[in-house]
Design a protein around this motif. Structure first.
Motif, short mmCIF file in Angstrom:
data_model
loop_
_atom_site.label_atom_id
_atom_site.label_comp_id
_atom_site.label_asym_id
_atom_site.label_seq_id
_atom_site.Cartn_x
_atom_site.Cartn_y
_atom_site.Cartn_z
N ALA A 130 0.83 -1.21 0.00
CA ALA A 130 0.00 0.00 0.00
C ALA A 130 0.86 1.25 0.00
O ALA A 130 0.83 2.07 0.92
CB ALA A 130 -0.94 -0.02 1.20
N GLU A 135 -1.51 0.86 -6.98
CA GLU A 135 -2.97 1.02 -6.96
C GLU A 135 -3.56 -0.02 -6.03
O GLU A 135 -2.86 -0.92 -5.53
CB GLU A 135 -3.52 0.83 -8.38
CG GLU A 135 -2.97 1.79 -9.41
CD GLU A 135 -3.56 1.56 -10.79
OE1 GLU A 135 -4.45 0.68 -10.93
OE2 GLU A 135 -3.14 2.26 -11.73
N THR A 136 -4.87 0.09 -5.79
CA THR A 136 -5.50 -0.87 -4.91
C THR A 136 -5.36 -2.30 -5.45
O THR A 136 -5.27 -3.25 -4.68
CB THR A 136 -6.99 -0.53 -4.68
OG1 THR A 136 -7.65 -0.34 -5.95
CG2 THR A 136 -7.13 0.73 -3.85
N VAL A 173 -11.30 -2.85 -1.62
CA VAL A 173 -9.96 -3.44 -1.67
C VAL A 173 -10.09 -4.96 -1.55
O VAL A 173 -9.98 -5.52 -0.46
CB VAL A 173 -9.06 -2.88 -0.55
CG1 VAL A 173 -7.61 -3.37 -0.75
CG2 VAL A 173 -9.10 -1.36 -0.52
N SER A 188 -9.63 -0.13 -10.19
CA SER A 188 -8.44 -0.06 -9.35
C SER A 188 -8.11 1.42 -9.13
O SER A 188 -7.98 2.18 -10.09
CB SER A 188 -7.26 -0.77 -10.02
OG SER A 188 -6.10 -0.63 -9.23
N LEU A 191 -3.22 4.90 -5.44
CA LEU A 191 -3.06 5.28 -4.04
C LEU A 191 -2.55 6.71 -3.94
O LEU A 191 -1.68 7.13 -4.71
CB LEU A 191 -2.09 4.32 -3.35
CG LEU A 191 -2.51 2.85 -3.33
CD1 LEU A 191 -1.51 2.02 -2.53
CD2 LEU A 191 -3.91 2.69 -2.76
#
Length: 247
Positions: A130, A135-136, A173, A188, A191
């Protein structure tokens, strides 16, 4: 959110100390509610709404053995060799903390302890992923790869989620990422610093399929296999993520 998460962690600590053969899940629920309220928070789960179902009737969820999530505390007493997943949510000054863990009751076989260890390790693998510029989906894939490498099933129907003013926010997520995700309409999210969400691997010793019991809350593995669940709420930063649900 730091304080909401800290109260989750303190509640976890009290629950870990209380888990033993003979204790009821209702007694654990009472312990958790006392800790939460004594620290100026309220239980986030109590009265949580669900379409076409009764509101959730307790302060925590307590899921035993083949129960994955959302188990309702009651008169059931724990037995030596059980495993129990305890999920805690708090609301402190309008902000939410959410975290879960699974532990053995007394002595458990090494193979069962391995299930718990791999599930907890997968949570930290997800947290390590993370980071910017991920990205997720990178979090999801990291969790899935680790779990499946160790031979366990990854539950599909339930996911990690954004946490903030509400218990469940965007982004979703998942603990897995399908091929042709875009064709399925999956999104997606890149972050960014300040994003807060819960990562919560849900892992089965057998098949990953689940079903909901007649109480409209408790989720169990469809094949009756044991399962485990670990969860932290984190915050994304310019560097390493902050785990908000630690003491």
């Amino acid at each position: 959110m730091r304080e909401a998460g800290r109260i989750v962690a303190l509640t976890h600590q009290a629950l870990r100390e209380a888990v033993r053969p003979g204790v009821t899940t209702a007694a654990l629920d009472k312990i958790a509610e006392t800790v939460i309220r004594d620290h100026g928070a309220v239980p986030a789960f109590l009265g949580y709404p669900k379409p076409d179902s009764p509101k959730y009737p307790a302060s925590i969820t307590a899921s035993i053995n083949q129960e994955l999530v959302h188990g309702i505390p009651g008169k059931r007493a724990l037995k030596e060799g059980d495993i129990i997943s305890l999920d805690v949510g708090t609301i402190y000054r309008g902000f939410v903390g959410d975290g879960a863990f699974t532990m053995g009751v007394g002595e458990i076989p090494p193979a069962v302890q391995r299930l718990l260890d791999v599930t907890e390790q997968s949570l930290y693998i997800g947290i390590e992923a993370a980071v910017i510029p991920n990205e997720t989906k990178d979090v999801s894939m990291a969790v899935q790869d680790f779990i499946e490498h160790h031979g366990y099933g990854v539950v599909r129907e339930y996911t990690g989620h954004g946490v903030g003013h509400e218990m469940h926010e965007e982004p979703q997520v998942p603990n897995w990422w399908p091929r042709k995700a875009q064709q399925r309409g999956w999104v997606s999210y890149p972050l960014e610093p300040g994003m807060t969400f819960a990562i919560e691997p849900m892992v089965t010793a057998g098949r990953p399929e689940t079903r909901e019991q007649n109480d409209h809350w408790t989720v169990v593995t469809r094949d009756g296999s044991l399962c485990a669940h670990f969860e932290h709420t984190i915050a994304v930063t310019d560097g390493k993520p902050i785990i908000l649900t630690l003491p």
